[in-house]
Design an enzyme around this catalytic site. Structure first.
Site, PDB file in Angstrom:
ATOM      1  N   ILE A 175       1.350  -1.128  -0.288  1.00  0.00           N
ATOM      2  CA  ILE A 175       0.130   0.030  -0.234  1.00  0.00           C
ATOM      3  C   ILE A 175       0.745   1.116   0.026  1.00  0.00           C
ATOM      4  CG2 ILE A 175      -1.510   1.174   1.340  1.00  0.00           C
ATOM      5  CD1 ILE A 175      -2.657  -1.259   1.969  1.00  0.00           C
ATOM      6  N   ASP A 195      10.498   2.802   6.802  1.00  0.00           N
ATOM      7  CA  ASP A 195      10.911   1.486   7.176  1.00  0.00           C
ATOM      8  C   ASP A 195      11.700   0.565   7.019  1.00  0.00           C
ATOM      9  OD1 ASP A 195      10.083  -1.488   6.124  1.00  0.00           O
ATOM     10  OD2 ASP A 195       7.886  -0.809   4.888  1.00  0.00           O
ATOM     11  N   ARG A 257      -4.376   1.203  10.591  1.00  0.00           N
ATOM     12  CA  ARG A 257      -4.760   0.779  11.497  1.00  0.00           C
ATOM     13  C   ARG A 257      -4.522   1.483  12.414  1.00  0.00           C
ATOM     14  NH1 ARG A 257      -6.414  -2.823   8.874  1.00  0.00           N
ATOM     15  NH2 ARG A 257      -6.694  -5.492   9.590  1.00  0.00           N
ATOM     16  N   ASP A 281      -8.788   7.230   8.278  1.00  0.00           N
ATOM     17  CA  ASP A 281      -9.605   6.104   7.642  1.00  0.00           C
ATOM     18  C   ASP A 281      -9.934   5.171   9.013  1.00  0.00           C
ATOM     19  OD1 ASP A 281     -11.472   4.980   6.077  1.00  0.00           O
ATOM     20  OD2 ASP A 281      -9.797   2.882   5.822  1.00  0.00           O
ATOM     21  N   GLU A 286     -12.292  -0.074  17.071  1.00  0.00           N
ATOM     22  CA  GLU A 286     -14.173   0.171  16.204  1.00  0.00           C
ATOM     23  C   GLU A 286     -14.684  -0.703  16.363  1.00  0.00           C
ATOM     24  OE1 GLU A 286     -12.124  -0.361  11.967  1.00  0.00           O
ATOM     25  OE2 GLU A 286     -10.306   1.449  12.837  1.00  0.00           O
ATOM     26  N   HIS A 305     -13.426   3.581   7.870  1.00  0.00           N
ATOM     27  CA  HIS A 305     -12.672   1.949   7.911  1.00  0.00           C
ATOM     28  C   HIS A 305     -13.016   1.097   6.010  1.00  0.00           C
ATOM     29  CE1 HIS A 305      -9.926  -1.802   9.297  1.00  0.00           C
ATOM     30  NE2 HIS A 305      -9.896  -1.011   8.275  1.00  0.00           N
TER      31      HIS A 305
END
Length: 330
Positions: A175, A195, A257, A281, A286, A305
């Site tokens: 992503i 990363d 997340r 998002d 949740e 989400h």
């Protein structure tokens, strides 16, 4: 996409195929799948039990070989009902709602969606949409327009272009790299990323600017997109310090997340003007509570989400996980 008829209760028996016999497996589908995926399972002589249509599946729980789901928790009580479960398929990426210790102890194989078969395209598009919405202050401008004071539009504060800006990525997986490539190609953005786990070959192919620490990334970027998975290592890794480094004109977007960014710190940074805007998002817990602090932040673009929820990704990911589950059962 629709779903097919309610659960059937035929016995699982070997099926004759061109003079030979093929083992029939029983698959428990916990949440709706497109018709094409269910048809694939049945074309492979798999017996499909659809939890969302009928509770009769419990009468056959001991026969279940595999389980396919999307967003529900896979916990010990559910696993206790399925003593012969061998394979779990997640129609999605994150498995943070699974009891991984319980599945490992029971020897259950777990597969999810990755790469080109996943929802990376849909989530990346949504990340770009949130970035554009936040950077161009669409929430403020939408509310202003609905009030009917069109003639006062010149009093609105000016915003900044995304084109030519510096965008930092927290996480450069499927992503993150797609987000970076979209912004680099379409908006001529400079892309940096943090990363530490990105393979050297992928890093070389990506061709973006690696930053050694989060602090360096947030200090360098005009906007930051969070696309890292939620793990014990990443939980709470972005807080007040990082947001202050992003600066008062900075924008933060979160599409992977909740829990990676401290929500209270993000809400405070927005309210105090320490950053300009955010696109969110996913939430830490949740559904989010009604008193979630982000709900009162007028400079936040919020969605429930749904970044990966497109017709195309639903078809693609559903069929992919069904094929993976079938292959693991053989």
């Amino acid at each position: 996409a629709g779903v097919v008829a309610p659960v059937t209760t035929e016995s699982a028996q070997p099926v004759a195929v061109d003079g030979a016999s093929r083992q029939t497996f029983t698959v428990l589908v916990m949440q709706p799948l497109p018709v094409s995926s269910l048809e694939y399972l049945r074309s492979e002589s798999m017996r499909v039990l659809e939890v969302y249509n009928d509770d009769d599946w419990r009468d056959h729980a001991h026969e279940v070989d595999a389980l396919i789901y999307y967003s529900i928790p896979i916990d010990r009580p559910l696993l206790d009902e399925l003593p012969n479960l061998r394979v779990i398929g997640k129609r999605g990426v994150g498995v943070d709602t699974d009891d991984l210790t319980a599945t490992r102890i029971r020897g259950i194989l777990l597969t999810n969606i990755q790469g080109e078969d996943g929802n990376a395209v849909s989530v990346a598009e949504h990340a770009v949409a949130l970035l554009l919405g936040a950077r161009r202050q669409l929430v403020l401008r939408d509310a202003f327009t609905r009030k009917g004071d069109f003639s006062g539009r010149h009093t609105l504060p000016l915003c900044h272009e995304v084109t030519g800006s510096k965008v930092g990525l927290v996480g450069a997986g499927h992503i993150g790299r797609r987000v970076g490539n979209m912004l680099r190609r379409a908006f001529e953005c400079s892309i940096g990323y943090y990363d530490p786990y990105l393979a050297p070959a992928m890093a070389a192919e990506f061709g973006a600017n690696p930053l050694a620490t989060l602090d360096e990334l947030f200090a360098w970027a005009d906007s930051v997109v969070v696309a890292a998975p939620l793990t014990p290592e990443t939980r709470g890794m972005i807080g007040a310090r990082e947001l202050r480094l992003l600066g008062h004109e900075g924008v933060l977007v979160i599409v992977s997340r909740g829990g990676i960014v401290e929500e209270a710190a993000l809400a405070a940074a927005l309210d105090l003007g320490e950053i300009s805007a955010a696109g969110v998002d996913v939430f830490d817990g949740e559904p989010p509570k009604e008193d979630n602090l982000l709900f009162t932040c007028n400079s936040a673009v919020l969605t429930p989400h749904v970044a990966g929820a497109t017709e195309e990704s639903r078809e693609r990911t559903s069929l992919s996980v069904c094929k993976q589950v079938h292959a693991l059962l053989l």
